[in-house]
Write an enzyme that holds these catalytic residues in place. Structure first.
Site, PDB file in Angstrom:
ATOM      1  N   VAL A 132       0.770  -1.014   0.012  1.00 46.64           N
ATOM      2  CA  VAL A 132      -0.166   0.082  -0.086  1.00 46.64           C
ATOM      3  C   VAL A 132       0.859   1.380   0.016  1.00 46.64           C
ATOM      4  CG1 VAL A 132      -1.666   1.142   1.146  1.00 46.64           C
ATOM      5  CG2 VAL A 132      -1.899  -1.361   0.982  1.00 46.64           C
ATOM      6  N   ASP A 187       9.887   2.673   7.223  1.00 46.03           N
ATOM      7  CA  ASP A 187       9.210   1.339   7.471  1.00 46.03           C
ATOM      8  C   ASP A 187      10.286   1.003   8.386  1.00 46.03           C
ATOM      9  OD1 ASP A 187       6.920  -0.763   6.047  1.00 46.03           O
ATOM     10  OD2 ASP A 187       8.610  -1.864   7.316  1.00 46.03           O
ATOM     11  N   HIS A 216      -3.833 -16.399   8.944  1.00 45.64           N
ATOM     12  CA  HIS A 216      -4.366 -17.591   8.060  1.00 45.64           C
ATOM     13  C   HIS A 216      -3.292 -18.275   7.589  1.00 45.64           C
ATOM     14  CE1 HIS A 216      -2.940 -15.732   4.337  1.00 45.64           C
ATOM     15  NE2 HIS A 216      -3.419 -16.483   3.526  1.00 45.64           N
ATOM     16  N   TYR A 270      -7.372 -21.798  -1.256  1.00 42.40           N
ATOM     17  CA  TYR A 270      -6.856 -21.396  -2.348  1.00 42.40           C
ATOM     18  C   TYR A 270      -5.475 -22.087  -2.615  1.00 42.40           C
ATOM     19  CZ  TYR A 270      -3.993 -17.937   0.141  1.00 42.40           C
ATOM     20  OH  TYR A 270      -3.221 -17.339   1.018  1.00 42.40           O
ATOM     21  N   ASP A 299     -27.249  13.901   0.023  1.00 44.18           N
ATOM     22  CA  ASP A 299     -28.436  14.707  -0.172  1.00 44.18           C
ATOM     23  C   ASP A 299     -29.265  14.975   1.220  1.00 44.18           C
ATOM     24  OD1 ASP A 299     -29.431  12.183   0.003  1.00 44.18           O
ATOM     25  OD2 ASP A 299     -31.166  12.439  -1.073  1.00 44.18           O
ATOM     26  N   THR A 338     -32.012  17.439   3.774  1.00 47.37           N
ATOM     27  CA  THR A 338     -33.022  18.349   4.290  1.00 47.37           C
ATOM     28  C   THR A 338     -32.468  19.214   5.248  1.00 47.37           C
ATOM     29  OG1 THR A 338     -33.961  16.917   5.784  1.00 47.37           O
ATOM     30  CG2 THR A 338     -34.923  17.105   3.335  1.00 47.37           C
TER      31      THR A 338
END
Length: 857
Positions: free
Chosen positions: A21, A41, A233, A288, A591, A593
């Site tokens: 990232v 880092d 995981h 996977y 939006d 009011t």
């Protein structure tokens, strides 16, 4: 990488975290012209030791969430342009296959095709078992029902991509500083002043927290409670397989190999090898796969959630252990511990699908960490209350390219964008979170639940049922329970979707409510239809406390409200006006009011649920020092009494003249309902005769009782969010975050009438360009299905033959009009009433016709 060991004393922008990232963001910011960017880092570079280092890098692009698919698609295109340190393309476009073991999963894969088509994925396909076998010869076709194939899916090494991105960013002026832990961020009067590292302080104007699993750690240091949850995981790589012997690769001469091995050990010789065939996912068993030369990599989410305490996460130690990796727990591979998959151990499921791995040693194995958020989406954007503080967390390798592009555009130009236009990030905005979500109790439990459901088949209306419920109660909560409310959690609020006490209305209205079965019948009750029709023909009462409410106060409040709003806000005390707030790019930010309640005081009412907090944060960000913006969502109970008999009911509990002449539409008054003080607005999101009531929270339950008691002779009924959505969509009222958001300008959304270009407001130049017809590629369209019994759900493609024109933004059955109502955005030539199109839903094509809106006047 040509990094530096010297910490600069100053910078315009500091990015904390040099994983996928942070590197993507540095690449994008420098591409936009910034040259004073520093990336720090705690680990070495490019192998920082975070999630990007251990991730196998598989990229399945298609997701139910549009922004994840768009991010992934952009990432694929970007990574395909990158040149790795070895001179090869960084992205391995080998395709991706998701297989199904059950018919339920095959239905899910059909939805994959439809989501992929809606979001612009190239050529999504359903494969037979034999076709899966043809592309993946080691898969046992006898244990599957079929597969979903996306030809442009593939794999990118996080390390290779980080290196390539960082090199290009440095060529454009960025500085990368490894082995430097960030300890604090210093502020002066709420504005970023500096980043404090273990090796020196960097004075700066902006800082981006891009530390993924460590984001909560740093956040706590600066009193920003980010619900970023690290979860574990499993990933393992087999020993060499005879069936893959021809694919053996010696990667030791790769320019990054030694750097990678210093952090990851010998498994680097597998991780650095790209796959030679489609990546594979068996979601029925939460697993996977990808090849690593002559070995197979096996990833498993198929175990109970493992949630480490973020405060106990370390960095990389001198012995080369990664801070984002824990020791492999063999128990979780050899035993069935996943709460939703109790019948088969992951290793057994894996060996069934890929028999070549059976009995083979798992040569390299570890528990890797990534991060989850409460809704499974990133936490991005500027942090409310801290000028110059940004976040970019909860983002996978798959989505990091698109996220980095969108965030860089947001930072530099004020609007998140990808190459094909603006992208709405309301559901990924860091300011969406409510106060309770910052607690570790909540983040731990819901982060674990998000992990649990990663590969489950989840309905779009599914809500938490066990963990972290019953947190926020409206004053009418106990009354709702007495009426048998079906309560759903929305931003922590317990909100009624329908009321079982209204089941008797089915005797009256049941013949006007088509039966449902299949996917669209889940999380739905025909009572929603009965409540809808009762409001249209009689009277109902709805709890709208969770809608976000803001007070804007101060001598300059009027000027500020005008600056926020597209309409002419020169209104008198007691007036109510519908208007829009736009961002700098002319996209509809909300939006609302607006009610002028006093000379120097305004009440702003906007969308609730998780996106509402974004609006509050944005208004506060825009506000000048001499204007106060108070979030009064929790301090005011709110409800709406609506329907043809609303005036008769309310006249029994107040002496105020409620006639049209005395209390016109879009005005407000303050008075008493019996002994309860209220601010009443003559408006109704349901679209019928009605009044909204606002009262201090402690009066809310009594106000509800007063109105319900007064309405007994008119058979008043409470109604839930299901009915409200059906009522509003028939009237053509937009729902922000679904059929209205920042990807639409007011004219595309059919709301140009809420714009006054003689006033000045945020985004006026872009809105004026839209008014002139510039950049109008799509326009809002109201459709009804030609089959009056059929119902579709959102996020499915709208088609002309094989051409995808748009997608379903929102859909609900219109019980008054007798057809399913769909809102979408289409090319202008297709948005004309009478145009015939089709909607692909659950594998079938449904004929639909564009209609004049509103369908109910």
């Amino acid at each position: 990488m040509d990094t530096t060991d010297s910490v600069p004393t100053s910078a315009d922008t500091v990015i904390v975290g040099a994983g996928i990232v942070g590197c993507n963001l540095a690449y994008q910011l420098t591409a936009l012209g910034r040259d004073d960017v520093v990336v720090v880092d705690q680990g070495p570079m490019p192998t920082t030791g975070g999630s990007s280092t251990h991730a196998p890098g598989i990229m399945f692009q298609t997701a139910e969430e549009k922004i994840l698919t768009k991010f992934a698609n952009y990432s694929r295109e970007l990574y395909s342009e990158l040149e790795g340190a070895d001179g090869q393309q960084a992205y391995n476009e080998v395709g991706g296959i998701e297989v199904a073991r059950t018919e339920e999963r095959m239905d899910f894969l059909q939805r994959r095709v439809e989501n992929g088509s809606a979001w612009g994925i190239e050529d999504p396909q359903i494969l037979s078992p034999a076709e899966v076998k043809e592309k993946l010869p080691l898969v046992d076709e006898d244990v599957i029902r079929g597969g979903y194939y996306s030809p442009t899916d593939g794999q990118v090494s996080g390390v290779v991509a980080c290196d390539a991105l960082a090199r290009e960013a440095m060529d454009r002026g960025a500085t990368f500083v490894p082995h430097t832990r960030t300890e604090d961020v210093e502020f002066d009067d709420g504005a970023v002043q500096s980043v404090v590292t273990e090796n020196g302080t960097i004075d700066c104007d902006e800082v981006v927290v891009a530390t993924n699993i460590w984001a909560r750690q740093l956040g706590e240091e600066i009193d920003v409670h980010l619900p970023i949850t690290p979860v574990e995981h499993q990933y393992a790589m087999t020993e060499s397989l005879d069936e893959l012997a021809d694919n053996a690769v010696d990667i030791s001469d790769h320019p990054l190999f030694e750097n990678y091995r210093n952090v990851s050990g010998d498994k680097a010789k597998r991780l650095l090898v790209g796959p030679d065939r489609p990546i594979l996912r068996d979601q029925d068993h939460a697993m996977y796969y990808r090849t690593h030369g002559d070995a197979y990599g096996i990833g498993s989410y198929n175990h109970e959630p493992l949630v480490p305490d973020p405060q106990e996460l370390g960095g990389n130690d001198p012995d080369g252990e990664q801070g984002s990796v824990h020791e492999f727990t063999d128990y979780h591979m050899e035993n069935a511990t996943h709460p939703d998959r109790p019948d088969k151990a992951p290793r057994r499921a894996s060996d069934e699908l890929v028999p070549a791995t059976e009995g083979k040693e798992l040569e390299y194995k570890y528990n890797g960490m990534f991060s989850e958020t409460p809704n499974g989406l990133p936490a991005m954007g500027p942090v409310e209350g801290y000028d110059g503080l940004w976040t970019a967390a909860g983002i996978w390798v798959t989505h990091a390219g698109g996220a980095g592009k969108a965030l860089a555009e947001w930072m530099e130009n004020g609007v998140p964008r990808l190459d094909d236009g603006p992208i709405d990030l309301a559901h990924a905005d860091v300011n969406r979170f409510d106060a309770h979500e910052g607690s570790w109790d909540f983040a731990r439990d819901i982060g674990g639940e998000e992990y649990r459901i990663v590969y489950n088949i989840m309905h779009p209306k599914w809500v938490w049922t066990e963990h972290q419920r019953d947190i926020r109660r409206t004053p009418m909560y106990h009354t709702h329970e007495e009426y048998g409310a079906e309560l759903w959690a929305e931003a922590g609020w317990e909100e009624p979707q329908w009321f079982e006490s209204n089941a008797d209305l089915l005797a009256k209205y049941g013949d006007r409510i088509p039966e449902r079965d299949g996917w669209e019948a889940k999380y739905w009750s025909p009572i929603e239809g009965a409540e809808t029709l009762n409001v249209r023909e009689n009277v109902g009462l709805h709890d709208m406390t969770s809608f976000n409410k803001m007070e804007v106060i101060g001598d300059e409040a009027g000027e500020f409200v005008q600056y926020l709003c597209t309409n002419d806000m020169d209104i008198d005390v007691g007036d109510v006006k519908y208007t829009l707030m736009c961002n700098e790019g002319g996209g509809v930010r909300a939006d609302i009011t607006v009610t002028r309640t006093d000379e120097d005081r305004y009440l702003l009412l906007t969308t609730g649920r998780e996106v509402g907090n974004n609006h509050v944060a944005w208004v506060r960000e825009q506000s000048p020092d001499d204007v106060v913006v108070n979030d009064v969502t929790s301090s005011l109970a709110a409800m709406v009494c609506t329907g043809p008999n609303a005036r008769k009911v309310l006249s029994k509990v107040t002496d105020v003249d409620l006639s049209d002449d005395a209390f016109p539409f879009f005005t407000s008054q303050q008075f008493y309902v019996k002994n309860v003080p209220v601010t009443a607005l003559r408006v109704s999101y349901a679209g019928e005769l009605g009044w909204e009531f606002y009262t201090p929270s402690e009066y809310g339950e009594r106000l509800w009782e007063h109105i319900m008691e007064a309405g007994e002779e008119y058979d008043i009924r409470p109604y839930g969010n299901g009915a409200l959505n059906a009522l509003r969509i028939e009237k053509g009222f937009r729902l922000w975050g679904e059929d209205l958001h920042t990807e639409h300008n007011p004219y595309e959304a059919g709301l140009g009438w809420a714009v006054d270009l003689d006033t000045d407001f945020v985004g006026k130049d872009a809105v004026a360009a839209a008014a002139a017809g510039d950049n109008i590629d799509h326009e809002v369209a109201c459709l009804t299905l030609d089959d009056e019994e059929a119902v579709v759900l959102a996020d499915r493609p709208v088609l002309d033959g094989d051409e995808t024109l748009g997608y379903v933004h929102s859909a609900e059955y219109g019980y008054t009009v007798g057809a399913c109502v769909v809102y979408t955005y289409l090319p202008p030539e297709y948005a004309e009433p009478g145009t015939e199109v089709e909607i692909l839903y659950e594998g079938d094509r449904y004929a639909a016709t564009v209609r004049e809106e509103p369908l109910v006047s």
